[in-house]
Design an enzyme around this catalytic site. Structure first.
Site, PDB file in Angstrom:
ATOM      1  N   THR A 198     -46.111  14.743 -75.460  1.00  0.00           N
ATOM      2  CA  THR A 198     -45.674  16.106 -75.768  1.00  0.00           C
ATOM      3  C   THR A 198     -44.516  16.085 -76.748  1.00  0.00           C
ATOM      4  O   THR A 198     -43.665  15.207 -76.670  1.00  0.00           O
ATOM      5  CB  THR A 198     -45.172  16.754 -74.457  1.00  0.00           C
ATOM      6  OG1 THR A 198     -46.292  16.917 -73.607  1.00  0.00           O
ATOM      7  CG2 THR A 198     -44.505  18.089 -74.696  1.00  0.00           C
ATOM      8  N   VAL A 227     -52.043  23.592 -65.623  1.00  0.00           N
ATOM      9  CA  VAL A 227     -50.916  23.838 -66.524  1.00  0.00           C
ATOM     10  C   VAL A 227     -49.788  22.884 -66.129  1.00  0.00           C
ATOM     11  O   VAL A 227     -49.480  22.733 -64.950  1.00  0.00           O
ATOM     12  CB  VAL A 227     -50.446  25.309 -66.419  1.00  0.00           C
ATOM     13  CG1 VAL A 227     -49.145  25.517 -67.174  1.00  0.00           C
ATOM     14  CG2 VAL A 227     -51.528  26.248 -66.962  1.00  0.00           C
ATOM     15  N   GLY A 228     -49.201  22.260 -67.114  1.00  0.00           N
ATOM     16  CA  GLY A 228     -48.102  21.336 -66.851  1.00  0.00           C
ATOM     17  C   GLY A 228     -46.747  22.012 -66.971  1.00  0.00           C
ATOM     18  O   GLY A 228     -46.630  23.236 -66.898  1.00  0.00           O
ATOM     19  N   ASP A 229     -45.737  21.211 -67.154  1.00  0.00           N
ATOM     20  CA  ASP A 229     -44.370  21.721 -67.256  1.00  0.00           C
ATOM     21  C   ASP A 229     -44.059  22.314 -68.626  1.00  0.00           C
ATOM     22  O   ASP A 229     -43.175  23.172 -68.763  1.00  0.00           O
ATOM     23  CB  ASP A 229     -43.370  20.580 -66.998  1.00  0.00           C
ATOM     24  CG  ASP A 229     -43.586  19.414 -67.965  1.00  0.00           C
ATOM     25  OD1 ASP A 229     -44.760  19.128 -68.305  1.00  0.00           O
ATOM     26  OD2 ASP A 229     -42.597  18.805 -68.388  1.00  0.00           O
ATOM     27  N   THR A 249     -40.846  15.391 -70.994  1.00  0.00           N
ATOM     28  CA  THR A 249     -42.172  14.865 -71.301  1.00  0.00           C
ATOM     29  C   THR A 249     -42.601  14.008 -70.114  1.00  0.00           C
ATOM     30  O   THR A 249     -41.768  13.562 -69.336  1.00  0.00           O
ATOM     31  CB  THR A 249     -42.127  14.046 -72.606  1.00  0.00           C
ATOM     32  OG1 THR A 249     -43.433  13.551 -72.889  1.00  0.00           O
ATOM     33  CG2 THR A 249     -41.153  12.890 -72.539  1.00  0.00           C
ATOM     34  N   GLY A 252     -46.081  16.407 -65.749  1.00  0.00           N
ATOM     35  CA  GLY A 252     -45.478  17.724 -65.611  1.00  0.00           C
ATOM     36  C   GLY A 252     -45.267  18.175 -64.182  1.00  0.00           C
ATOM     37  O   GLY A 252     -44.309  18.895 -63.882  1.00  0.00           O
TER      38      GLY A 252
HETATM   39  C1  SD4 Z   1     -47.864  17.762 -69.057  1.00  0.00           C
HETATM   40  N1  SD4 Z   1     -45.625  17.132 -69.601  1.00  0.00           N
HETATM   41  O1  SD4 Z   1     -48.839  18.431 -69.379  1.00  0.00           O
HETATM   42  C2  SD4 Z   1     -46.931  17.320 -70.146  1.00  0.00           C
HETATM   43  C3  SD4 Z   1     -47.494  16.126 -70.796  1.00  0.00           C
HETATM   44  C4  SD4 Z   1     -46.524  15.305 -71.556  1.00  0.00           C
HETATM   45  O2  SD4 Z   1     -45.995  13.528 -72.826  1.00  0.00           O
HETATM   46  O3  SD4 Z   1     -45.383  15.549 -71.627  1.00  0.00           O
HETATM   47  N2  SD4 Z   1     -46.880  14.270 -72.174  1.00  0.00           N
HETATM   48  O4  SD4 Z   1     -47.657  17.411 -67.906  1.00  0.00           O
END
Ligand code: SD4
Length: 338
Positions: A198, A227-229, A249, A252
């Site tokens: 991310t 859905v992530g963070d 990152t 999440g």
């Molecule tokens: C998630 N935090 O969707 C994001 C993915 C991510 O580096 O950060 N990847 O959980």
């Protein structure tokens, strides 16, 4: 095109710096801790942060607003870096083959906007900004987000690239049809093959105002609708113009459970340096689930009001890029628990 292998590791004393070209360490000015304000500045997660920062710098160096710099910078990995499989147009799909994008943005006034699980629009960071500026809401998700983006003039297009489709079909052959817990840059860690990076960006403009943004396709082969963070204000991103900003990152779910970026900013408010605050947030995650910590990656990146910055991650391999008047293409290897 950006290539991770081009980076050269140097043995810097405090933080190990990874430089884009063969420059001697002497050419690189160490991070100053004079207590003096150091901005404009922009910092971003991961290797592609170097290119995102350079784009953001075009705005910051002319005295432009941090928010504009963030949007312009985040659009680079969303659009141009076709080697990344993790952000925007070239993102990896979910387990059903849909590329669903998450993003948020926050400005110096505490305004924020976000889109989650949005399909068919290549620039979620811009849609997040439109949600912030053109609606009374903070978050739009799924089809509603796509519909809004189209109404605002964004192009609706198929996002699954042939490369991403191939990776997904390969994964389907062996997958137990469950999402993969990724660990970035961790080739010998679970999920290393499909690591997903991310981009989280934080900028302070010449006036000293802070903005931030975050954009991703999220965890590779996640459940449809997951859905992530990254689009969640307080988890994947938080900015308080009095204190600083933070972004995250990694996995999440762990960040959401701990409201990670908000926590980092609040710890800075209490006097911790950006790196100390990121470390404390990481330690919270580890302390709550020590048995899990070895398997997951979470990294935080933060900047305070003076322009001092720092990062900390669970696993090694987390890098972040820094761009200011002294140097536009610094890539720093963040400290980590393991
Ligand atoms: C998630 N935090 O969707 C994001 C993915 C991510 O580096 O950060 N990847 O959980």
């Amino acid at each position: 095109m950006f290539n991770r292998r081009k980076f050269i590791k140097t043995g810097a004393a405090s933080a190990s710096l990874l430089l884009l070209d063969k420059q001697s360490f002497a050419e690189i000015l160490p991070r100053q801790k004079t207590g003096k304000e150091q901005f404009p500045i922009v910092i971003s997660t991961w290797d592609f942060g170097v290119y995102a920062n350079k784009e953001a710098w075009k705005t910051l160096s002319k005295g432009g607003r941090a928010l504009d710099a963030i949007e312009a910078g985040a659009r680079v990995p969303e659009e141009l870096d076709i080697t990344n499989g993790t952000v925007g147009r070239t993102g990896t799909p979910d387990r059903d083959g849909h590329v669903t994008l998450d993003s948020c943005i926050m400005d110096e006034f505490g305004n924020c906007g976000s889109v989650a699980a949005m399909e068919n629009i290549a620039h979620p960071i811009s849609v997040a900004r439109m949600v912030m500026e053109r609606t009374p809401h903070v978050m739009l998700v799924g089809e509603g987000a796509t519909q809004f983006a189209v109404e605002q003039g964004m192009k609706k297009e198929k996002l699954l690239t042939p490369k991403a489709e191939k990776a997904w079909k390969e994964w389907l052959k062996t997958a137990k049809y469950s999402p993969v817990m990724n660990v970035e840059n961790g080739t010998n860690r679970p999920g290393g093959k499909y690591n997903h990076d991310t981009i989280g960006m934080l900028a302070i403009d010449a006036k000293g105002n802070i903005s931030g943004g975050c954009t991703t396709s999220g965890m590779a082969f996640k459940m449809h609708g997951r859905v992530g963070d990254s689009p969640i204000i307080g988890a994947g991103l938080y900015v308080d113009n009095e204190v600083g900003g933070a972004t995250s990152t990694g996995v999440g779910e762990e960040v959401i459970r701990n409201v990670g970026s908000f926590l980092v900013v609040e710890l800075m408010r209490q006097g911790l340096s950006p790196e100390e605050a990121c470390k404390e947030a990481v330690m919270r995650i580890i302390k709550k689930k020590p048995e899990n910590a070895e398997k997951v990656q979470v990294g935080f990146l933060a900047i305070n009001k003076k322009g001092e910055y720092g990062a900390y991650a669970i696993q090694k391999g987390f890098s972040y890029a820094v761009c200011n008047a002294e140097k536009q293409d610094l890539l720093i290897s963040g400290k980590s628990y393991y």
